[in-house]
Design a protein around this motif. Structure first.
Motif, mmCIF file in Angstrom:
data_model
loop_
_atom_site.group_PDB
_atom_site.id
_atom_site.type_symbol
_atom_site.label_atom_id
_atom_site.label_comp_id
_atom_site.label_asym_id
_atom_site.label_seq_id
_atom_site.Cartn_x
_atom_site.Cartn_y
_atom_site.Cartn_z
ATOM 1 N N PRO A 103 36.957 42.261 44.924
ATOM 2 C CA PRO A 103 37.206 42.212 43.477
ATOM 3 C C PRO A 103 35.943 42.045 42.642
ATOM 4 O O PRO A 103 35.851 42.587 41.538
ATOM 5 N N SER A 104 34.962 41.303 43.181
ATOM 6 C CA SER A 104 33.714 41.105 42.436
ATOM 7 C C SER A 104 32.786 42.312 42.535
ATOM 8 O O SER A 104 31.752 42.357 41.857
ATOM 9 N N ASP A 105 33.128 43.293 43.393
ATOM 10 C CA ASP A 105 32.305 44.488 43.567
ATOM 11 C C ASP A 105 32.724 45.632 42.639
ATOM 12 O O ASP A 105 32.134 46.707 42.680
ATOM 13 N N LEU A 106 33.750 45.392 41.820
ATOM 14 C CA LEU A 106 34.243 46.419 40.900
ATOM 15 C C LEU A 106 34.044 45.975 39.454
ATOM 16 O O LEU A 106 34.059 44.767 39.164
ATOM 17 N N GLU A 107 33.869 46.908 38.574
ATOM 18 C CA GLU A 107 33.765 46.632 37.135
ATOM 19 C C GLU A 107 34.791 47.478 36.380
ATOM 20 O O GLU A 107 35.146 48.581 36.818
ATOM 21 N N TRP A 108 35.252 46.963 35.240
ATOM 22 C CA TRP A 108 36.162 47.702 34.361
ATOM 23 C C TRP A 108 35.334 48.384 33.286
ATOM 24 O O TRP A 108 34.487 47.776 32.644
ATOM 25 N N SER A 109 35.572 49.673 33.110
ATOM 26 C CA SER A 109 34.790 50.446 32.151
ATOM 27 C C SER A 109 35.709 51.268 31.263
ATOM 28 O O SER A 109 36.782 51.712 31.686
ATOM 29 N N ARG A 110 35.285 51.458 30.021
ATOM 30 C CA ARG A 110 36.015 52.334 29.100
ATOM 31 C C ARG A 110 35.437 53.747 29.111
ATOM 32 O O ARG A 110 35.957 54.639 28.439
ATOM 33 N N GLU A 111 34.367 53.964 29.886
ATOM 34 C CA GLU A 111 33.616 55.215 29.740
ATOM 35 C C GLU A 111 33.690 56.128 30.952
ATOM 36 O O GLU A 111 33.948 57.336 30.809
ATOM 37 N N SER A 112 33.409 55.594 32.145
ATOM 38 C CA SER A 112 33.330 56.495 33.303
ATOM 39 C C SER A 112 33.647 55.739 34.584
ATOM 40 O O SER A 112 33.558 54.507 34.644
ATOM 41 N N GLY A 113 34.038 56.514 35.605
ATOM 42 C CA GLY A 113 34.363 55.926 36.897
ATOM 43 C C GLY A 113 35.629 56.547 37.452
ATOM 44 O O GLY A 113 35.965 57.705 37.166
ATOM 45 N N ILE A 114 36.343 55.765 38.236
ATOM 46 C CA ILE A 114 37.600 56.220 38.814
ATOM 47 C C ILE A 114 38.721 55.918 37.821
ATOM 48 O O ILE A 114 38.919 54.748 37.463
ATOM 49 N N PRO A 115 39.451 56.915 37.351
ATOM 50 C CA PRO A 115 40.506 56.656 36.349
ATOM 51 C C PRO A 115 41.545 55.666 36.875
ATOM 52 O O PRO A 115 41.985 55.740 38.025
ATOM 53 N N ALA A 116 41.927 54.711 36.006
ATOM 54 C CA ALA A 116 42.892 53.680 36.416
ATOM 55 C C ALA A 116 43.585 53.113 35.188
ATOM 56 O O ALA A 116 43.098 53.240 34.060
ATOM 57 N N SER A 117 44.722 52.469 35.427
ATOM 58 C CA SER A 117 45.440 51.779 34.349
ATOM 59 C C SER A 117 45.703 50.336 34.779
ATOM 60 O O SER A 117 45.907 50.053 35.966
ATOM 61 N N VAL A 118 45.718 49.440 33.806
ATOM 62 C CA VAL A 118 45.910 48.021 34.079
ATOM 63 C C VAL A 118 47.395 47.718 34.214
ATOM 64 O O VAL A 118 48.189 48.032 33.324
ATOM 65 N N LEU A 119 47.756 47.105 35.343
ATOM 66 C CA LEU A 119 49.140 46.705 35.561
ATOM 67 C C LEU A 119 49.381 45.275 35.099
ATOM 68 O O LEU A 119 50.447 44.952 34.570
ATOM 69 N N ARG A 120 48.387 44.423 35.286
ATOM 70 C CA ARG A 120 48.576 43.006 35.002
ATOM 71 C C ARG A 120 47.231 42.344 34.768
ATOM 72 O O ARG A 120 46.224 42.738 35.369
ATOM 73 N N VAL A 121 47.224 41.329 33.898
ATOM 74 C CA VAL A 121 46.022 40.518 33.653
ATOM 75 C C VAL A 121 46.326 39.090 34.103
ATOM 76 O O VAL A 121 47.310 38.491 33.663
ATOM 77 N N ILE A 122 45.499 38.554 34.994
ATOM 78 C CA ILE A 122 45.699 37.202 35.524
ATOM 79 C C ILE A 122 44.556 36.324 35.052
ATOM 80 O O ILE A 122 43.386 36.580 35.376
ATOM 81 N N ASP A 123 44.884 35.314 34.268
ATOM 82 C CA ASP A 123 43.848 34.390 33.786
ATOM 83 C C ASP A 123 43.762 33.165 34.686
ATOM 84 O O ASP A 123 44.784 32.590 35.085
ATOM 85 N N ARG A 124 42.513 32.772 34.985
ATOM 86 C CA ARG A 124 42.236 31.620 35.828
ATOM 87 C C ARG A 124 41.190 30.763 35.143
ATOM 88 O O ARG A 124 40.479 31.236 34.249
ATOM 89 N N PRO A 125 41.054 29.481 35.560
ATOM 90 C CA PRO A 125 40.074 28.615 34.891
ATOM 91 C C PRO A 125 38.646 29.152 34.935
ATOM 92 O O PRO A 125 37.872 28.954 33.993
ATOM 93 N N ASP A 126 38.305 29.859 36.031
ATOM 94 C CA ASP A 126 36.922 30.312 36.180
ATOM 95 C C ASP A 126 36.748 31.806 35.933
ATOM 96 O O ASP A 126 35.685 32.364 36.229
ATOM 97 N N GLY A 127 37.754 32.475 35.392
ATOM 98 C CA GLY A 127 37.573 33.895 35.142
ATOM 99 C C GLY A 127 38.883 34.602 34.846
ATOM 100 O O GLY A 127 39.907 33.997 34.533
#
Length: 338
Positions: free
Chosen positions: A273-297
């Motif tokens: 999970p820490s080896d991937l980044e979310w981008s609005r510009e380029s990369g592998i096309p994807a859609s967000v299914l869920r957002v999980i909030d945690r104390p450290d991130g």
């Protein structure tokens, strides 16, 4: 005390638990045997202790062949997951028990002084007259370690020593055990299925599966350079993406990345999970299914255009919602032939 396992084999009825394991453990080293249930790690530990005997191969303590030496004569200290303390004995009596049955005779004064020293070492001064039911689980495990150390073992063996304790107590005891090992310098082997525990504590980690060594090395080596998809998956959260490799270039979801050394053909791309980044510009096309909030991130669960579900960590201030469209960028990865 240096320990060497030379092509050790162990079979139970028709099931072979250990397949020709060879391993050198240096004097004063703290070594972790890590693997899933049934991987052979506890069987190896019990053979080193003399609680099980090898069906093939040899076990050496220094230059001495210890393969057939009874457990009582091996000079090992053993700490079990569930303490194995005598409930009818006080803490002090539990610690001194091994000295009383040892071939090495000590006077009552010597044993009393040794118990006092060990209570200080494990930070349980003043609790010697209590019974095991009157102290906490973490304290009972410290008593078990003190009892193992009371006979001055050449080798210390720990079988899932913190498995019965809650997470916070385990973390505290891991730090404490590392300090104790640094102070005493006893050759120590411990068994665990907890990756974090092994990586926090050990000088070297041996990863086992189905009775065989899959990889061994320092925590840095096994984390940064996993030798197989099994090791990559076993050592923590990881995402798998399907791709292909041609001439040292991997193609994943329309994106090409360097895959030097991987043979041509179908491939599996692994990224934590820490080896991937979310981008609005380029990369592998994807859609967000869920957002999980945690104390450290913040963690996103996303689905690629190819239908593969992945998880990635983003900074907590990242503005993103379920249903958002974007791209995955791979920062680090490991590629293995499918």
């Amino acid at each position: 005390m240096k320990i060497r396992l030379d092509n050790v084999v162990k079979t139970f009825d028709t099931f072979r638990a250990v397949h020709g394991v060879s391993l050198d453990i240096e004097s004063g080293e703290l070594l972790a045997l890590l693997g899933p249930s049934g991987s052979g790690k506890t069987t190896i530990l019990r053979m080193v202790a003399g609680l099980e005997f090898a069906d093939g191969g040899h076990i050496y303590f220094g230059d001495q062949d210890a393969t057939d030496i009874p457990v009582r004569d091996r000079g090992v200290g053993f700490v079990f997951q569930h303490y194995a303390l005598f409930p009818h004995m006080t803490v002090a009596e539990n610690i001194s028990f091994g000295m009383k049955v040892s071939k090495v005779r000590r006077s009552p004064a010597e044993m009393s002084a040794r118990v006092a020293d060990l209570l200080r070492l494990v930070r349980l001064e003043g609790l010697g007259e209590r019974f095991p039911t009157q102290i906490s689980g973490g304290q009972r495990q410290r008593v078990a370690l003190a009892r193992a150390l009371a006979v001055d073992p050449k080798v210390l063996l720990l079988d899932e020593p913190f498995g019965a304790l809650d997470a916070n107590v385990r973390r505290d005891l891991r730090r404490w055990l590392r300090e104790i090992h640094g102070e005493l310098g006893i050759t120590t082997i411990f068994v665990t299925h907890d990756q974090e525990e092994a990586l926090d504590l050990a000088d070297r980690v041996v990863i086992l599966n189905e009775g065989k060594i899959i990889q061994q090395g320092t925590p840095e080596e096994v984390c940064r350079n996993p030798s197989s998809a099994f090791v990559m998956k076993f050592l923590g959260d990881t995402n798998r993406l399907s791709g292909s490799v041609k001439s040292g270039v991997a193609s994943i979801g329309g994106v090409t990345l360097d895959a030097d050394g991987c043979p041509d053909g179908a491939a599996e791309v692994y990224a934590r999970p820490s080896d991937l980044e979310w981008s609005r510009e380029s990369g592998i096309p994807a859609s967000v299914l869920r957002v999980i909030d945690r104390p450290d991130g913040r963690r996103l669960v996303a689905r690629t255009a190819g239908g593969e579900t992945v998880e990635l960590d983003v900074p907590p201030e990242t503005v993103v919602r379920a249903g958002d469209e974007g791209f995955l960028r791979i920062v680090r990865m490991k590629v293995f032939a499918a």
